[in-house]
Design a protein around this motif. Structure first.
Motif, PDB file in Angstrom:
ATOM      1  N   TYR A  15       8.110   6.735  -0.367  1.00  0.00           N
ATOM      2  CA  TYR A  15       8.060   5.586   0.528  1.00  0.00           C
ATOM      3  C   TYR A  15       8.192   6.033   1.988  1.00  0.00           C
ATOM      4  O   TYR A  15       7.466   5.556   2.874  1.00  0.00           O
ATOM      5  CB  TYR A  15       9.192   4.604   0.204  1.00  0.00           C
ATOM      6  N   ALA A  16       9.136   6.931   2.240  1.00  0.00           N
ATOM      7  CA  ALA A  16       9.357   7.412   3.612  1.00  0.00           C
ATOM      8  C   ALA A  16       8.151   8.190   4.127  1.00  0.00           C
ATOM      9  O   ALA A  16       7.716   8.009   5.270  1.00  0.00           O
ATOM     10  CB  ALA A  16      10.614   8.283   3.662  1.00  0.00           C
TER      11      ALA A  16
ATOM     12  N   PHE B 236       7.144  -4.160  -5.535  1.00  0.00           N
ATOM     13  CA  PHE B 236       6.032  -4.143  -6.486  1.00  0.00           C
ATOM     14  C   PHE B 236       6.370  -4.932  -7.752  1.00  0.00           C
ATOM     15  O   PHE B 236       5.489  -5.463  -8.412  1.00  0.00           O
ATOM     16  CB  PHE B 236       5.692  -2.693  -6.851  1.00  0.00           C
ATOM     17  N   ASP B 237       7.663  -5.013  -8.083  1.00  0.00           N
ATOM     18  CA  ASP B 237       8.072  -5.673  -9.316  1.00  0.00           C
ATOM     19  C   ASP B 237       8.000  -7.198  -9.231  1.00  0.00           C
ATOM     20  O   ASP B 237       8.014  -7.876 -10.259  1.00  0.00           O
ATOM     21  CB  ASP B 237       9.496  -5.252  -9.696  1.00  0.00           C
TER      22      ASP B 237
ATOM     23  N   GLU C  90       0.823  -1.210   0.000  1.00  0.00           N
ATOM     24  CA  GLU C  90       0.000   0.000   0.000  1.00  0.00           C
ATOM     25  C   GLU C  90       0.860   1.264   0.000  1.00  0.00           C
ATOM     26  O   GLU C  90       0.539   2.253  -0.652  1.00  0.00           O
ATOM     27  CB  GLU C  90      -0.928   0.001   1.219  1.00  0.00           C
ATOM     28  N   GLY C  91       1.960   1.226   0.755  1.00  0.00           N
ATOM     29  CA  GLY C  91       2.861   2.374   0.765  1.00  0.00           C
ATOM     30  C   GLY C  91       3.471   2.637  -0.597  1.00  0.00           C
ATOM     31  O   GLY C  91       3.656   3.781  -1.013  1.00  0.00           O
ATOM     32  N   SER C  92       3.757   1.552  -1.337  1.00  0.00           N
ATOM     33  CA  SER C  92       4.284   1.695  -2.696  1.00  0.00           C
ATOM     34  C   SER C  92       3.268   2.366  -3.610  1.00  0.00           C
ATOM     35  O   SER C  92       3.615   3.224  -4.438  1.00  0.00           O
ATOM     36  CB  SER C  92       4.658   0.317  -3.262  1.00  0.00           C
TER      37      SER C  92
ATOM     38  N   LEU D 214      11.203  -3.018   2.513  1.00  0.00           N
ATOM     39  CA  LEU D 214      10.573  -3.720   1.387  1.00  0.00           C
ATOM     40  C   LEU D 214      10.214  -2.759   0.264  1.00  0.00           C
ATOM     41  O   LEU D 214      10.404  -3.063  -0.916  1.00  0.00           O
ATOM     42  CB  LEU D 214       9.315  -4.443   1.860  1.00  0.00           C
ATOM     43  N   MET D 215       9.706  -1.586   0.634  1.00  0.00           N
ATOM     44  CA  MET D 215       9.346  -0.600  -0.386  1.00  0.00           C
ATOM     45  C   MET D 215      10.579  -0.127  -1.144  1.00  0.00           C
ATOM     46  O   MET D 215      10.573  -0.036  -2.376  1.00  0.00           O
ATOM     47  CB  MET D 215       8.627   0.590   0.267  1.00  0.00           C
TER      48      MET D 215
END
Length: 549
Positions: free
Chosen positions: A156-157, A379-380, A136-138, A373-374
């Protein structure tokens, strides 16, 4: 040896000064039974708060990804399989949480895992929360980059740091946030889909004819692969339960409203989740068929909504709405991810170390892992991450559902009333613990081709079958002897009222000197007094823990 009270002290005015850790657990009853004196929300408010947590956009990305990989027909069947499994397994868990006012970890302890056995499931759930927080953050970072030209790494931050202050105060703030933001979110979410269907009716036939990037035909293996990715969301029921545990007592007067709220906000979340996945795939197919370079961004929700908004709104306004939708959705779900993840980590740490460090420590840990992770651009390789995780999530949830449905209600080998207190349970119960390890281990082996490429797509099915069958088999083999270490908690007061709800009788913990309701207490082994569940958990020498009987 007597352990003196360590969690309370008096200030210079003689007023009781509660330790910060104790005060924090009383804010939303972290790690313990939620008392009826605290549960003042109506069934409607609890249900709305729980459903507000499923506002995430990850479903759009998941639907798009499996459709692009396997085609519309296979993806729709996969989504259907996912919805049926989620509803059937989520129902007994949601009922137990709402009826007995405890979270999924406490349910898991007494449903075949034992006091320490459920630590591993807490880690599985914490992993779920930071994976989906990162996802979700991505998506939010993609929106900030598109709308405000903020670099992804900074986005992301930002998407991580903005959550921290919102989660500090627990259920009280979360319920207010979810209730007030839901109407705007619904309007922004539904608008583009309605516009496409009305103004571009041909998009429907294009959608059903889409065969994916590899021109995949109808294939059962592809359906299961699609279902496997979707089933990574199976642990979402634990987040629903973090709200449902605050349901008011069930009475003859509110029975219909109570059941409606439990069904809708418990397993019913999957109906909304499945619809979002189908819409995400629908929007992706439209972009691929009608927008130049649409295939490159078809699986990114912010681009999906932006392209559709631009069809009937000025460019600047479409951009603003797309960014607002992404930000609202990300905040609504990630406050829940962060909150639930912090509870899971804290619960495991407290049991293993007999020390309660405070939920905020693990809130920070969960957010840091998600941020890493972000930054690693998860996402890829989304399908691989979710497909792998699904095997662990399925094994846990299906085992607990199997124990409740079969071992408790059909076979009578597992006590119907949940138990979670230290001293009342064995450390490890092989019924659930072994079942989950076997189901997860074998299905992961299948997922990576360890048992041959032909059955790789069937790893979710392997996990479901093993997790459903093994608990009753092991319970029968062990005759249910490892569920309860003792049956009497030493308190001569009824545990439930005349309607079967947890008792509201109040007792005082002689360790922390706080008042708690009957289900959270047990008799002390060394004093003529009572001890609360958290003080039992943090008793390093087990002086207060009742002996086996």
């Amino acid at each position: 040896m007597t352990v003196e009270p360590t969690l309370d002290r008096q200030d210079r005015h003689g007023v009781l000064d509660v330790d910060p850790a104790t005060r924090e657990t009383l804010e939303d009853y972290t790690l313990r039974f939620a008392p009826r004196s605290y549960r003042k929300w109506s069934t409607g408010v609890v249900a709305t708060s729980a459903l507000g947590g499923i506002a995430y956009l990850a479903d759009f990305a998941i639907g798009a990804n499996i459709g692009i990989s396997y085609g519309t027909t296979n993806a729709l069947w996969g989504i259907g399989i996912f919805a049926v499994v989620i509803f059937l397994t989520g129902l007994p868990l949601a009922y137990y949480a709402a009826r007995y006012n405890i979270d999924l970890d406490l349910i898991t302890r007494g449903s075949g895992f034992g006091y320490y056995g459920s630590v591993v499931t807490n880690v599985i759930f914490a992993t779920f929360t930071f994976i989906f927080f990162a996802l979700e953050g991505s998506i939010m970072a993609q929106g900030l980059e598109l709308g405000l030209n903020i670099p992804l790494w900074l986005g992301y931050a930002v998407s991580t740091l903005v959550i921290f202050p919102l989660v500090i105060y627990g259920m009280k703030v979360l319920s207010t946030l979810q209730v007030w933001t839901t109407p705007l979110w619904l309007v922004l979410m539904v608008l583009p889909f309605v516009y496409l269907v009305v103004s571009h009716p041909d998009s429907v036939s294009t959608f059903f004819a889409y065969r994916g990037e590899d021109n995949t035909g109808t294939d059962f293996g592809s359906m299961l692969l699609a279902a496997g990715v979707c089933l990574s969301l199976i642990a979402q029921i634990a987040e629903q339960i973090d709200y449902l545990r605050f349901m008011p007592p069930k009475t003859p007067e509110n029975s219909r409203r109570w059941w409606s709220a439990v069904l809708l906000a418990g397993p019913g979340w999957v109906v909304f989740g499945a619809i979002k996945q189908v819409v995400g795939l629908f929007l992706a197919v439209y972009l691929i068929a009608n927008v130049a370079d649409g295939a490159g961004v078809a699986n990114e929700p912010v681009h999906q909504f932006l392209e559709i908004y631009q069809g009937f709104l000025p460019g600047w306004f479409a951009m603003a709405l797309a960014v607002v939708l992404v930000v609202i959705s990300q905040i609504k779900i990630n406050v829940t991810n962060a909150y639930s993840g912090s509870l899971a980590w804290t619960n495991s740490y407290t049991r293993l170390t007999k020390h309660y460090p405070g939920r905020l420590v693990f809130l920070g840990l969960n957010l840091v892992i998600a941020l890493v992770l972000m930054e690693a651009n998860m996402f890829d390789f989304l399908n691989t991450i979710l497909g792998f995780y699904a095997n662990c999530g399925i094994a846990w949830i299906v085992v607990v559902a199997s124990d409740i449905s079969i071992n408790k209600y059909l076979l009578g080998l597992s006590p119907k009333a949940p138990e979670f207190r230290r001293g009342m349970l064995y450390d490890i119960n092989p019924v659930g613990f072994v079942s989950m390890l076997v189901a997860a281990g074998v299905s992961i082996l299948v997922f990576f081709g360890g048992l041959g490429d032909a059955i790789k797509p069937y790893s979710p099915l392997v996990a479901i079958v093993l997790a459903a069958v093994l608990p009753p088999v092991i319970a029968i083999a062990t005759k249910g002897r490892y569920y309860l270490r003792r049956t009497d908690d030493g308190i001569d007061l009824p545990m439930y009222d005349e309607h079967g709800n947890p008792s509201g009788d109040v007792l005082t913990c002689h360790v922390c000197r706080q008042d708690y309701e009957r289900p959270d207490m047990a008799a002390c082994a060394t004093h003529e007094a009572y001890v609360c569940s958290l003080c039992l958990s943090t008793d390093k020498v087990a002086d207060h823990v009742l002996p086996a009987s």
